[in-house]
Motif scaffolding. Sequence first.
Motif, PDB file in Angstrom:
ATOM      1  N   MET A  77       1.025  -1.525   0.100  1.00 40.46           N
ATOM      2  CA  MET A  77       0.171   0.056  -0.304  1.00 40.46           C
ATOM      3  C   MET A  77       1.062   1.445   0.016  1.00 40.46           C
ATOM      4  N   TRP A  78       1.784   1.236   0.812  1.00 34.83           N
ATOM      5  CA  TRP A  78       2.838   2.722   1.340  1.00 34.83           C
ATOM      6  C   TRP A  78       3.721   2.789  -0.139  1.00 34.83           C
ATOM      7  N   ARG A  79       4.014   1.947  -0.952  1.00 31.89           N
ATOM      8  CA  ARG A  79       4.812   1.956  -2.129  1.00 31.89           C
ATOM      9  C   ARG A  79       4.137   1.972  -3.131  1.00 31.89           C
ATOM     10  N   ALA A  80       2.444   1.851  -3.538  1.00 29.59           N
ATOM     11  CA  ALA A  80       1.889   2.338  -4.634  1.00 29.59           C
ATOM     12  C   ALA A  80       1.688   4.154  -4.219  1.00 29.59           C
ATOM     13  N   ILE A  81       1.473   4.463  -3.151  1.00 26.89           N
ATOM     14  CA  ILE A  81       1.064   5.702  -2.538  1.00 26.89           C
ATOM     15  C   ILE A  81       2.425   6.610  -3.207  1.00 26.89           C
ATOM     16  N   ASP A  82       3.694   5.736  -2.890  1.00 22.89           N
ATOM     17  CA  ASP A  82       4.428   6.576  -2.751  1.00 22.89           C
ATOM     18  C   ASP A  82       5.099   6.345  -5.008  1.00 22.89           C
ATOM     19  N   ALA A  83       4.438   5.243  -5.749  1.00 24.86           N
ATOM     20  CA  ALA A  83       4.799   5.520  -7.087  1.00 24.86           C
ATOM     21  C   ALA A  83       4.333   7.275  -7.239  1.00 24.86           C
ATOM     22  N   VAL A  84       2.707   7.756  -6.752  1.00 21.60           N
ATOM     23  CA  VAL A  84       2.413   9.099  -7.378  1.00 21.60           C
ATOM     24  C   VAL A  84       3.185   9.023  -6.818  1.00 21.60           C
ATOM     25  N   LYS A  85       3.859   9.678  -5.406  1.00 23.16           N
ATOM     26  CA  LYS A  85       4.963  10.861  -5.111  1.00 23.16           C
ATOM     27  C   LYS A  85       6.025  10.959  -5.825  1.00 23.16           C
ATOM     28  N   THR A  86       6.706   9.809  -6.719  1.00 26.80           N
ATOM     29  CA  THR A  86       7.676  10.237  -6.867  1.00 26.80           C
ATOM     30  C   THR A  86       7.506  10.367  -8.868  1.00 26.80           C
ATOM     31  N   GLY A  87       6.689  10.127  -9.308  1.00 27.93           N
ATOM     32  CA  GLY A  87       6.298   9.963 -10.191  1.00 27.93           C
ATOM     33  C   GLY A  87       5.987   8.900 -11.297  1.00 27.93           C
ATOM     34  N   GLU A  88       6.454   7.892 -10.862  1.00 34.44           N
ATOM     35  CA  GLU A  88       6.764   6.310 -11.416  1.00 34.44           C
ATOM     36  C   GLU A  88       5.126   5.968 -11.459  1.00 34.44           C
ATOM     37  N   ALA A  89       4.030   6.377 -11.247  1.00 39.97           N
ATOM     38  CA  ALA A  89       2.473   6.264 -11.221  1.00 39.97           C
ATOM     39  C   ALA A  89       2.094   7.970 -11.065  1.00 39.97           C
ATOM     40  N   ASP A  90       0.501   7.151 -12.328  1.00 38.44           N
ATOM     41  CA  ASP A  90       0.388   8.691 -12.162  1.00 38.44           C
ATOM     42  C   ASP A  90      -1.140   8.738 -11.177  1.00 38.44           C
ATOM     43  N   VAL A  91      -1.943   8.053 -10.858  1.00 38.94           N
ATOM     44  CA  VAL A  91      -3.174   7.045  -9.595  1.00 38.94           C
ATOM     45  C   VAL A  91      -2.462   6.366  -9.089  1.00 38.94           C
ATOM     46  N   ASN A 286      -1.154  15.476  -2.668  1.00 33.96           N
ATOM     47  CA  ASN A 286      -0.896  16.188  -3.596  1.00 33.96           C
ATOM     48  C   ASN A 286      -0.335  14.993  -4.449  1.00 33.96           C
ATOM     49  N   GLY A 287      -1.376  14.214  -5.088  1.00 35.85           N
ATOM     50  CA  GLY A 287      -2.092  12.556  -5.506  1.00 35.85           C
ATOM     51  C   GLY A 287      -2.815  12.025  -5.677  1.00 35.85           C
ATOM     52  N   ILE A 288      -3.125  11.268  -7.275  1.00 39.64           N
ATOM     53  CA  ILE A 288      -4.445  11.268  -7.204  1.00 39.64           C
ATOM     54  C   ILE A 288      -4.439   9.865  -6.673  1.00 39.64           C
ATOM     55  N   ALA A 308      -9.283   6.069 -12.118  1.00 41.81           N
ATOM     56  CA  ALA A 308      -7.866   6.547 -11.862  1.00 41.81           C
ATOM     57  C   ALA A 308      -7.461   7.012 -13.303  1.00 41.81           C
ATOM     58  N   HIS A 309      -8.367   6.520 -14.428  1.00 43.04           N
ATOM     59  CA  HIS A 309      -8.133   7.091 -15.962  1.00 43.04           C
ATOM     60  C   HIS A 309      -8.001   8.395 -16.225  1.00 43.04           C
ATOM     61  N   ALA A 310      -9.436   8.264 -15.325  1.00 38.46           N
ATOM     62  CA  ALA A 310     -10.755  10.238 -15.655  1.00 38.46           C
ATOM     63  C   ALA A 310      -9.140  11.065 -14.920  1.00 38.46           C
ATOM     64  N   MET A 311      -8.961  11.096 -14.027  1.00 43.81           N
ATOM     65  CA  MET A 311      -8.856  11.911 -13.431  1.00 43.81           C
ATOM     66  C   MET A 311      -7.280  11.882 -14.070  1.00 43.81           C
ATOM     67  N   ALA A 312      -6.020  10.894 -13.967  1.00 46.57           N
ATOM     68  CA  ALA A 312      -4.647  11.305 -14.056  1.00 46.57           C
ATOM     69  C   ALA A 312      -5.230  11.480 -16.199  1.00 46.57           C
ATOM     70  N   THR A 313      -5.490  11.411 -16.911  1.00 47.70           N
ATOM     71  CA  THR A 313      -5.713  12.404 -18.286  1.00 47.70           C
ATOM     72  C   THR A 313      -6.560  13.235 -17.637  1.00 47.70           C
ATOM     73  N   ALA A 314      -6.996  13.900 -16.816  1.00 45.75           N
ATOM     74  CA  ALA A 314      -7.994  15.707 -16.629  1.00 45.75           C
ATOM     75  C   ALA A 314      -6.908  16.222 -16.541  1.00 45.75           C
ATOM     76  N   ASP A 315      -5.557  15.890 -15.808  1.00 42.54           N
ATOM     77  CA  ASP A 315      -4.995  16.816 -14.808  1.00 42.54           C
ATOM     78  C   ASP A 315      -5.464  17.303 -13.430  1.00 42.54           C
ATOM     79  N   LEU A 316      -6.230  16.265 -12.943  1.00 38.50           N
ATOM     80  CA  LEU A 316      -6.858  16.555 -11.802  1.00 38.50           C
ATOM     81  C   LEU A 316      -6.007  17.921 -11.001  1.00 38.50           C
ATOM     82  N   LEU A 317      -5.293  17.201 -11.000  1.00 40.50           N
ATOM     83  CA  LEU A 317      -4.696  18.044  -9.779  1.00 40.50           C
ATOM     84  C   LEU A 317      -4.234  19.375 -10.081  1.00 40.50           C
ATOM     85  N   ASN A 318      -3.826  19.696 -11.390  1.00 37.89           N
ATOM     86  CA  ASN A 318      -3.650  20.906 -11.269  1.00 37.89           C
ATOM     87  C   ASN A 318      -4.799  22.082 -12.089  1.00 37.89           C
ATOM     88  N   THR A 319      -6.220  20.901 -11.882  1.00 36.84           N
ATOM     89  CA  THR A 319      -7.216  21.799 -12.363  1.00 36.84           C
ATOM     90  C   THR A 319      -8.131  22.645 -10.920  1.00 36.84           C
TER      91      THR A 319
END
Length: 345
Positions: A77-91, A286-288, A308-319
């Motif tokens: 669980m932690w490493r999946a979330i951390d992948a978002v923090k490091t940019g390895e994953a979008d969501v 600071n991550g989805i 998750a796909h919709a969130m990433a492609t919509a650039d939700l965080l910046n929005t």
Amino acid sequence: MGGDHGPSVILPGADIALERHPGTRFVLFGREADVLPELEKYPRLKAASVFHHCEVAVRMEDKPSQALRQGRYKSSMWRAIDAVKTGEADVAVSAGNTGALMAMAKFCLRTMANVERPAIACIWPTLKGESIVLDVGATIGADAQQLVDFSVMGAAMARAVLAIDRPTIGLLNIGVEEVKGQDEIREAGRLLRESPDAAMRYHGFVEGDDLGKGTVDVVVTEGFTGNVALKTAEGTVKQVASYLRASMTRTIMARLGYLLARGAFARLREKLDPRKVNGGVFLGLNGIVIKSHGGSDAEGTAAAFDIAHAMATADLLNTIGRDLESFNSGLTAHEPAAGSAAESA
């Protein structure tokens, strides 16, 4: 590794989502002995995935503090979330322990600038289609500014997921009259009503029955009330389904009627099943992060990946960041003189 079924549901759900969104890539975290044999059944998913072995998996019964203590930096669980923090994953998507997921997400990703508290937003089926409801359980209680933040974030999600250009916002209350409700709700209503924000439209107060009617596109409340509403709706669906099953098997004619109408009943069940309309979105971080229902089947899990796909492609965080800055700037420019809010109250 989470949910009621672990990899046996998560992986087929991911495979279904991959068919819908061919460009998606998956980063999988879990115990090698549990994940890899199941992954072999889905060659398409395997080709689009990277797997990371994790010795530790957060259990469904773990307390958030226990999960943080034992799983920080090393659990799946932690490493999946951390992948978002490091940019390895979008969501990050998990069907695991909700409290642990929120605690780890807050600790790892932190809240966004101008956001005091995160919220969990879900998609709610209505008579008119679908709406967004938040907060459904991230935090207990909320002041006026936090309710306003939830409104802005919910509107951004409605634009991303429901494709609504200018969503309508309603504050869940015990009545629609402006004099009703707690001070925090009335103050949040005032702030939303006086804002010139062009990204959303404030409808006013809504009541519990408006959730199903689809009166507004986004319903905003604090986490205690929102979670009670969510669990009440899920329980009511199960109650109605039980009544229908009992009625349809009571007599031979009733059974015949069921056989003739079973297609309609199947569509009704699909529409109301909370495991199918699936995917609670953690907003304000600071991550989805997406929380999938622990009891979902593969199709329901795929629905969480769709969000998750919709969130990433919509650039939700910046929005969300832009919308919060714009709303607060407009609010400051139109803020009444000191003391006027107290006088009007």
